[in-house]
Design an enzyme around this catalytic site. Structure first.
Site, short mmCIF file in Angstrom:
data_model
loop_
_atom_site.label_atom_id
_atom_site.label_comp_id
_atom_site.label_asym_id
_atom_site.label_seq_id
_atom_site.Cartn_x
_atom_site.Cartn_y
_atom_site.Cartn_z
N GLY A 8 0.85 -1.21 0.00
CA GLY A 8 0.00 0.00 0.00
C GLY A 8 0.87 1.24 0.00
O GLY A 8 0.56 2.24 0.63
N GLY A 11 -0.54 4.84 -0.67
CA GLY A 11 -1.73 5.27 0.07
C GLY A 11 -1.42 6.42 1.02
O GLY A 11 -0.30 6.96 1.04
N ASP A 50 -0.63 -7.71 -5.73
CA ASP A 50 -1.80 -7.67 -4.86
C ASP A 50 -1.50 -8.52 -3.63
O ASP A 50 -1.05 -9.67 -3.77
CB ASP A 50 -2.98 -8.27 -5.65
N TYR A 139 -15.29 -2.99 7.89
CA TYR A 139 -13.91 -2.54 8.15
C TYR A 139 -13.53 -2.83 9.61
O TYR A 139 -12.45 -3.35 9.89
CB TYR A 139 -13.85 -1.04 7.86
N LYS A 143 -10.76 -5.33 11.21
CA LYS A 143 -9.70 -4.86 12.11
C LYS A 143 -9.64 -5.71 13.39
O LYS A 143 -8.56 -6.06 13.85
CB LYS A 143 -9.90 -3.37 12.46
N1 SER Z 1 -9.64 6.79 8.32
C1 SER Z 1 -10.30 5.53 8.49
C2 SER Z 1 -11.67 5.55 7.93
O1 SER Z 1 -12.38 6.49 8.21
C3 SER Z 1 -10.36 5.17 9.96
O2 SER Z 1 -9.48 4.15 10.23
O3 SER Z 1 -12.04 4.67 7.24
#
Ligand code: SER
Length: 313
Positions: A8, A11, A50, A139, A143
């Protein structure tokens, strides 16, 4: 010397971590991995690939004699809601690939968790290090899974994997990504280009935030700390400041009094409402000496100046 792999690499975090690592360890010591992007402003060794493709990843680790991996590739909160299947594949599958290869090649690993690991049942203010983790976003689910995997690989295989629960990180080198806290970056592009911004969160939504320079310094400091100082192998709470869109807009207005911010909360408000407003990161401060430098005023000035300079080019 063994080399450093950054996944990444282009990013939000990668684009600022790579130059910092290159400065510290030498340009040729850092290998940049990206699945689609290249950026001509970057000097260094770039590999395409990837993280969900384990054989490609293994090839890169072997080819460059990698010692340390900063595994940053992943989808953010909003992107993960748009495509939960892909989010699982990249955010969890990619991490599992990195951890498996790191055991095989004896790598040290950094992986970012997030305030998104917390959910509506977590205490929202000064959220403790050890607390309820019941996120309601894909997400966040990724995590929490990742945090537990990291700790498991440490306990089972002795893998030296370290992690931080990043708050909203605000940087200027990369374009802002598909996240929720990212309004705090978009707002500067609006302010500088058009003197206005329509914010997708309500004006009083307080979230934990950090200027990118602090995040980079903390990340490298964590990775350089002696292993016996690392008492948390899931992920460390990691904090600097908390503010609302309104407070940030007021700060920008001090630089440009003509700036106008309006508020039009959308589906992203629900994500923000499930996250804490502030974080207790005393464990990180105690264990390995974490300290932030940028407050809201310093962060606002740095972002405004850097984004303005970037847009002029
Ligand atoms: N910046 C991230 C988001 O808002 C938070 O981990 O997805």
């Amino acid at each position: 010397m063994k080399k450093i792999l950054v996944t990444g690499a282009f990013g939000l975090v990668g684009s600022e971590l790579v130059p910092a690592l290159q400065k510290k360890y030498g340009q040729d010591s850092v290998i940049l991995l990206s699945h689609n992007k290249t950026d001509n402003n970057f000097k260094g060794i770039i590999e395409k690939g990837d993280v969900s493709d384990i054989s490609n990843l293994e090839g890169v680790i072997k080819k460059h004699n990698i010692g340390t991996i900063y595994h940053l590739a992943g989808l953010l909160s909003v992107g993960s809601e748009k495509n939960p299947q892909l989010a699982w594949q990249v955010n969890v599958g990619g991490l599992k690939n990195v951890l498996d290869l790191a055991v095989k090649y004896k790598n040290k690993v950094f992986w970012p968790s997030s305030i998104a690991a917390f959910g509506p049942t977590t205490p929202r203010h000064h959220t403790p290090q050890h607390t309820v983790l019941e996120p309601t976003t894909m997400y966040g689910v990724n995590k929490v899974t990742g945090e537990l995997l990291c700790q498991y690989y440490f306990l089972k295989y002795g893998l030296d994997v370290r992690s931080l629960r990043y708050p909203g990180l605000n940087g200027w080198r990369a374009e802002p990504g598909d996240g929720t806290t990212e309004y705090a970056i978009h707002i500067f592009y609006g302010a500088i280009k058009e003197k206005k911004y329509s914010c997708f969160l309500s004006e009083n939504t307080v979230l934990p935030m950090m200027y990118i320079d602090d995040a980079i310094e903390g990340t490298i400091k964590l990775m350089e700390a002696p292993a016996d100082k690392i008492s948390v192998r899931t992920s460390y709470n990691f904090a600097a400041v908390s503010f609302s869109p309104k407070e940030l807009a007021e700060e920008i207005k001090k630089i440009d009094p003509e700036f106008v911010c309006i508020y039009a909360p959308d589906h992203r408000q629900k994500i923000a409402d499930s996250w804490p407003t502030s974080i207790d990161d005393s464990q990180a401060r105690k264990d390995w000496g974490w300290q932030h430098k940028f407050d809201l005023v310093g962060m606002t000035k740095a972002l405004y100046d850097n984004i303005k300079r970037k847009l002029r080019k």
